[in-house]
Design an enzyme around this catalytic site. Structure first.
Site, PDB file in Angstrom:
ATOM      1  N   LYS A 148       0.867  -0.955  -0.043  1.00 60.36           N
ATOM      2  CA  LYS A 148      -0.250  -0.375  -0.366  1.00 60.36           C
ATOM      3  C   LYS A 148       0.640   1.371   0.112  1.00 60.36           C
ATOM      4  O   LYS A 148       0.758   1.964  -0.682  1.00 60.36           O
ATOM      5  CB  LYS A 148      -0.921   0.035   1.162  1.00 60.36           C
ATOM      6  CG  LYS A 148      -1.623   1.510   1.399  1.00 60.36           C
ATOM      7  CD  LYS A 148      -2.630   1.882   2.825  1.00 60.36           C
ATOM      8  CE  LYS A 148      -1.823   1.729   4.244  1.00 60.36           C
ATOM      9  NZ  LYS A 148      -1.946   3.106   4.127  1.00 60.36           N
ATOM     10  N   ASN A 149       1.989   0.805   1.010  1.00 62.10           N
ATOM     11  CA  ASN A 149       2.556   2.518   1.136  1.00 62.10           C
ATOM     12  C   ASN A 149       3.864   2.788   0.465  1.00 62.10           C
ATOM     13  O   ASN A 149       4.387   3.471  -0.361  1.00 62.10           O
ATOM     14  CB  ASN A 149       3.091   2.671   2.349  1.00 62.10           C
ATOM     15  CG  ASN A 149       2.081   2.982   4.230  1.00 62.10           C
ATOM     16  OD1 ASN A 149       0.272   2.981   3.589  1.00 62.10           O
ATOM     17  ND2 ASN A 149       2.702   2.408   5.002  1.00 62.10           N
ATOM     18  N   ARG A 184      -4.619  10.873   3.842  1.00 55.53           N
ATOM     19  CA  ARG A 184      -3.756  11.679   4.306  1.00 55.53           C
ATOM     20  C   ARG A 184      -2.360  11.795   3.048  1.00 55.53           C
ATOM     21  O   ARG A 184      -1.960  12.631   2.489  1.00 55.53           O
ATOM     22  CB  ARG A 184      -2.664  11.419   5.545  1.00 55.53           C
ATOM     23  CG  ARG A 184      -1.129  12.203   5.113  1.00 55.53           C
ATOM     24  CD  ARG A 184      -0.577  11.247   6.919  1.00 55.53           C
ATOM     25  NE  ARG A 184       0.706  11.977   7.374  1.00 55.53           N
ATOM     26  CZ  ARG A 184       1.180  13.155   7.497  1.00 55.53           C
ATOM     27  NH1 ARG A 184       0.345  14.514   7.377  1.00 55.53           N
ATOM     28  NH2 ARG A 184       2.515  13.725   7.566  1.00 55.53           N
ATOM     29  N   CYS A 241      -5.648  12.562  12.375  1.00 54.43           N
ATOM     30  CA  CYS A 241      -6.041  11.071  12.188  1.00 54.43           C
ATOM     31  C   CYS A 241      -6.597  10.211  13.118  1.00 54.43           C
ATOM     32  O   CYS A 241      -6.298  11.367  14.142  1.00 54.43           O
ATOM     33  CB  CYS A 241      -5.174  10.168  11.773  1.00 54.43           C
ATOM     34  SG  CYS A 241      -3.373   9.377  12.831  1.00 54.43           S
ATOM     35  N   ARG A 299      -1.127  15.186  12.189  1.00 48.85           N
ATOM     36  CA  ARG A 299       0.038  14.909  11.006  1.00 48.85           C
ATOM     37  C   ARG A 299       0.200  15.549  10.948  1.00 48.85           C
ATOM     38  O   ARG A 299       0.432  16.011   9.365  1.00 48.85           O
ATOM     39  CB  ARG A 299      -0.778  13.507  10.293  1.00 48.85           C
ATOM     40  CG  ARG A 299      -1.013  12.211  11.395  1.00 48.85           C
ATOM     41  CD  ARG A 299      -0.979  11.476  11.694  1.00 48.85           C
ATOM     42  NE  ARG A 299       0.443  10.588  10.503  1.00 48.85           N
ATOM     43  CZ  ARG A 299      -0.520   9.865   9.387  1.00 48.85           C
ATOM     44  NH1 ARG A 299      -1.594   9.104  10.024  1.00 48.85           N
ATOM     45  NH2 ARG A 299       0.178   9.543   9.016  1.00 48.85           N
ATOM     46  N   ASP A 335       4.285   1.166  11.959  1.00 45.16           N
ATOM     47  CA  ASP A 335       3.415   0.510  11.682  1.00 45.16           C
ATOM     48  C   ASP A 335       3.491  -1.265  12.219  1.00 45.16           C
ATOM     49  O   ASP A 335       2.065  -2.095  11.737  1.00 45.16           O
ATOM     50  CB  ASP A 335       2.935  -0.036  10.135  1.00 45.16           C
ATOM     51  CG  ASP A 335       2.918   1.456   9.625  1.00 45.16           C
ATOM     52  OD1 ASP A 335       3.782   2.215   8.094  1.00 45.16           O
ATOM     53  OD2 ASP A 335       2.565   2.576  10.526  1.00 45.16           O
ATOM     54  N   ARG A 381      -8.725  -0.505   4.737  1.00 45.77           N
ATOM     55  CA  ARG A 381      -8.061   0.587   3.976  1.00 45.77           C
ATOM     56  C   ARG A 381      -5.984   0.381   3.228  1.00 45.77           C
ATOM     57  O   ARG A 381      -5.339   0.896   2.412  1.00 45.77           O
ATOM     58  CB  ARG A 381      -7.286   1.875   5.310  1.00 45.77           C
ATOM     59  CG  ARG A 381      -8.627   2.491   5.069  1.00 45.77           C
ATOM     60  CD  ARG A 381      -8.057   3.723   5.941  1.00 45.77           C
ATOM     61  NE  ARG A 381      -7.517   4.621   5.424  1.00 45.77           N
ATOM     62  CZ  ARG A 381      -6.638   6.276   5.532  1.00 45.77           C
ATOM     63  NH1 ARG A 381      -7.470   5.919   7.070  1.00 45.77           N
ATOM     64  NH2 ARG A 381      -6.326   6.706   5.107  1.00 45.77           N
TER      65      ARG A 381
HETATM   66  C1  EPZ Z   1       4.114   6.833   5.838  1.00 45.57           C
HETATM   67  O1  EPZ Z   1       3.499   8.224   7.245  1.00 45.57           O
HETATM   68  C2  EPZ Z   1       3.209   5.490   6.168  1.00 45.57           C
HETATM   69  N1  EPZ Z   1       2.168   6.291   5.471  1.00 45.57           N
HETATM   70  C3  EPZ Z   1       2.579   5.228   7.791  1.00 45.57           C
HETATM   71  O2  EPZ Z   1       2.244   4.084   7.584  1.00 45.57           O
HETATM   72  C4  EPZ Z   1       4.016   5.275   8.989  1.00 45.57           C
HETATM   73  O3  EPZ Z   1       2.941   4.842  10.038  1.00 45.57           O
HETATM   74  C5  EPZ Z   1       4.721   6.257   8.965  1.00 45.57           C
HETATM   75  O4  EPZ Z   1       5.275   6.696   7.364  1.00 45.57           O
HETATM   76  C6  EPZ Z   1       5.987   6.258   9.751  1.00 45.57           C
HETATM   77  O5  EPZ Z   1       6.879   4.726   8.356  1.00 45.57           O
HETATM   78  C7  EPZ Z   1       2.262   6.369   3.967  1.00 45.57           C
HETATM   79  O6  EPZ Z   1       3.236   5.452   3.688  1.00 45.57           O
HETATM   80  C8  EPZ Z   1       1.402   6.545   3.065  1.00 45.57           C
HETATM   81  P1  EPZ Z   1       6.309  10.264   8.276  1.00 45.57           P
HETATM   82  P2  EPZ Z   1       3.986   9.794   6.993  1.00 45.57           P
HETATM   83  O7  EPZ Z   1       6.632  11.892   7.426  1.00 45.57           O
HETATM   84  O8  EPZ Z   1       4.657   9.896   5.848  1.00 45.57           O
HETATM   85  C9  EPZ Z   1       6.280  13.410  11.372  1.00 45.57           C
HETATM   86  C10 EPZ Z   1       0.441   2.690   7.563  1.00 45.57           C
HETATM   87  O9  EPZ Z   1      -0.399   2.105   8.769  1.00 45.57           O
HETATM   88  N2  EPZ Z   1       6.086  14.533  10.638  1.00 45.57           N
HETATM   89  O10 EPZ Z   1       7.252   8.998   7.961  1.00 45.57           O
HETATM   90  O11 EPZ Z   1       2.884  10.286   7.069  1.00 45.57           O
HETATM   91  C11 EPZ Z   1       4.806  12.478  12.249  1.00 45.57           C
HETATM   92  O12 EPZ Z   1       3.886  13.498  12.363  1.00 45.57           O
HETATM   93  C12 EPZ Z   1       0.607   4.449   7.846  1.00 45.57           C
HETATM   94  O13 EPZ Z   1      -0.058   2.588   6.532  1.00 45.57           O
HETATM   95  C13 EPZ Z   1       6.317  16.044  10.842  1.00 45.57           C
HETATM   96  O14 EPZ Z   1       6.233  16.677  11.222  1.00 45.57           O
HETATM   97  O15 EPZ Z   1       4.752   9.498   8.279  1.00 45.57           O
HETATM   98  C14 EPZ Z   1       5.464  11.351  12.846  1.00 45.57           C
HETATM   99  O16 EPZ Z   1       5.543  11.637  14.045  1.00 45.57           O
HETATM  100  C15 EPZ Z   1       0.164   5.785   9.347  1.00 45.57           C
HETATM  101  N3  EPZ Z   1       5.966  17.050   9.621  1.00 45.57           N
HETATM  102  C16 EPZ Z   1       7.125  11.442  11.766  1.00 45.57           C
HETATM  103  O17 EPZ Z   1       7.649  12.981  11.285  1.00 45.57           O
HETATM  104  C17 EPZ Z   1       6.307  16.300   8.819  1.00 45.57           C
HETATM  105  O18 EPZ Z   1       6.144  17.119   7.826  1.00 45.57           O
HETATM  106  C18 EPZ Z   1       7.311   9.911  10.993  1.00 45.57           C
HETATM  107  O19 EPZ Z   1       6.047  11.029   9.564  1.00 45.57           O
HETATM  108  C19 EPZ Z   1       5.851  14.661   8.472  1.00 45.57           C
HETATM  109  C20 EPZ Z   1       6.235  13.931   9.199  1.00 45.57           C
END
Ligand code: EPZ
Length: 426
Positions: A22-23, A92, A116, A121, A304, A396
């Site tokens: 998915k991701n 998202r 969420c 997020r 995850d 999802r």
């Molecule tokens: C991706 O989300 C995945 N989703 C998430 O999987 C996964 O949990 C996450 O990466 C972490 O591995 C997809 O790939 C579609 P991040 P993403 O940016 O990109 C903070 C699932 O269950 N952050 O790596 O949104 C954020 O709050 C989903 O399949 C900022 O502060 O995650 C988090 O604490 C859930 N500012 C950390 O970074 C930003 O601009 C990592 O988030 C972006 C992120």
């Protein structure tokens, strides 16, 4: 709304094929905007989130078709540079269209994603990255309004590792004028294969798989055929299902080299694994040994998989501490697991789990994708009946989950759930 009715206590035996990631499929679909023409992506799973992204791409003007697991995207006529709130609030990852729209059209209006089930997020790192590439970003009425007459190369240092921000900025940088360096880039396989897809289209990205990416901007990209990677989180989820329910199962069509931290944890917990490059066999009986862990960016233990690991530790032969360093409040599953008899105490972003001998079935509610997965796992191991409502969350991210589990001998059926008015949704 559907629910799952699970009668637990049955061990799992047999073989199942892991679906496409998915991701990885979501950024791959957004990246197709960058190269007008017909793209073909194989091994794309039928998931709610994939259909949502397809819907968003159609709004932008692409033609998207998913036949079996082959997705055909024609992005020749993309022109509407918007991602509306109604869509983005449900997923998202819609924000992934920001970089490609800016790179191809010089403008984009994308709704802020909002929060969420487990909290805000933010996308501040996505926006700062775009500004470093020369975009003008304004927030207007809950929307990101971005403009860039021309994107230019830049040095971007992310303060924390972000999968989405790395992917979004990467997709903008490939058509920028000059060289971009991204430091503290995400190393997740989903980002590596996004980069491979972009390079196949004619981009010039170096350093994939490391935390420093160097991108030489090019003038245009061409459409390609590509094969999506297997879903490492689906694979890890099913391995934990067998560990919890017991049995002997082989997972096929996976990439075991993407599962290192999960396989290590399962071996520490006392399970027997036979690991091949594209398959893993797990044999499980009795209770897991308790294993403490902390989630971390790849190649660390994935956030995850945190909920699924807590479900496994709920029945372990001792106490364990599971800390989520990525999302410090991603624990909505804990209260529901306790309804099944789990003994868990939350201390900040750490769940202290005292393994119990037996879980007991009960009605529980899904709150988000991976929480739902952890409740299915616990229901498979619990004595008696577990009703899990709001399974649209699980749809999802897991393709035909109940069919795959039933093929292994699980007693799980999907039933209609009369509409319920209920607390705020995720
Ligand atoms: C991706 O989300 C995945 N989703 C998430 O999987 C996964 O949990 C996450 O990466 C972490 O591995 C997809 O790939 C579609 P991040 P993403 O940016 O990109 C903070 C699932 O269950 N952050 O790596 O949104 C954020 O709050 C989903 O399949 C900022 O502060 O995650 C988090 O604490 C859930 N500012 C950390 O970074 C930003 O601009 C990592 O988030 C972006 C992120």
């Amino acid at each position: 709304m559907d629910k799952f009715v699970i009668h637990g206590g049955k061990p799992l035996y047999g073989k199942i094929k892991v679906s496409g990631a998915k991701n990885a499929s979501l950024p791959l679909m957004a990246a197709a905007i960058l190269a007008p023409g017909i793209h073909r992506i194989r091994n794309v799973p039928h998931l709610r989130d994939v259909h949502t992204m397809a819907h968003l791409l159609r709004i932008i003007g692409a033609r998207v078709d998913l036949a079996g697991n082959l997705m055909t995207l024609d992005t020749s006529d993309c022109s509407f540079c918007e991602a509306p709130y109604e869509l983005v609030k449900t997923m998202r990852a819609s924000v992934y269209v920001l970089g490609p729209l800016l790179a191809r059209f010089g403008r984009a209006r994308v709704s802020l994603p909002g929060g969420c089930a487990w909290g805000p997020r933010p996308v501040d790192l996505h926006l700062k990255g775009m500004e470093r590439l020369g975009a003008k970003i304004e927030l207007q009425g809950g929307y990101i309004v971005a403009e860039a007459r021309e994107l230019h190369g830049a040095r971007i240092v992310f303060p924390i590792s972000s999968v989405g921000a790395t992917g979004n900025v990467l997709m903008a940088a490939v058509l920028a004028r000059g060289t971009t360096v991204i430091e503290n880039a995400a190393r997740e396989p989903e980002i590596v294969y996004l980069g491979e897809y972009l390079n196949a289209m004619g981009a010039r990205i170096q350093g994939l798989g490391t935390d420093v990416l160097q991108i030489e901007g090019v003038d245009y990209l061409h459409p390609v055929e590509f094969v999506n990677i297997p879903d490492r989180i689906e694979a890890g989820t099913f391995l934990c299902a067998v560990a919890l329910a017991g049995g002997d199962v082989t997972l096929e069509n996976l990439r075991s080299d993407h599962l290192g931290a999960v396989l290590d944890a399962l071996e520490l917990a006392g399970f027997t694994l036979e690991v091949q490059p594209e398959s893993v066999r797990i044999q499980a009986e009795g209770r897991a040994r308790p294993v403490d862990l902390r989630t971390a960016p790849y190649p660390g233990f994935p956030t995850d998989m945190q909920a699924q690991w807590i479900a496994l530790m709920a029945r372990a032969n001792g106490s364990s501490a599971i800390t989520d360093t990525i999302y410090t409040d991603r624990f909505t599953h804990v209260a529901e697991l306790m309804r099944l008899g789990a003994d868990i105490r939350l201390e900040g972003n750490t769940a202290v789990v005292r393994g119990v001998k037996e879980l007991k079935g009960a009605p529980v509610m899904s709150t988000d994708l991976r929480a739902s997965a952890s409740l299915i796992l616990a229901g498979l191991a619990a004595e008696g009946r577990t009703d899990l409502t709001r399974v649209y969350h699980i749809d999802r991210g897991y393709e035909r989950v109940e069919e795959k589990l039933r093929s292994l001998g699980a007693d799980i059926v999907r039933e209609d759930e009369p509409m319920q008015f209920d607390a705020k949704d995720e």
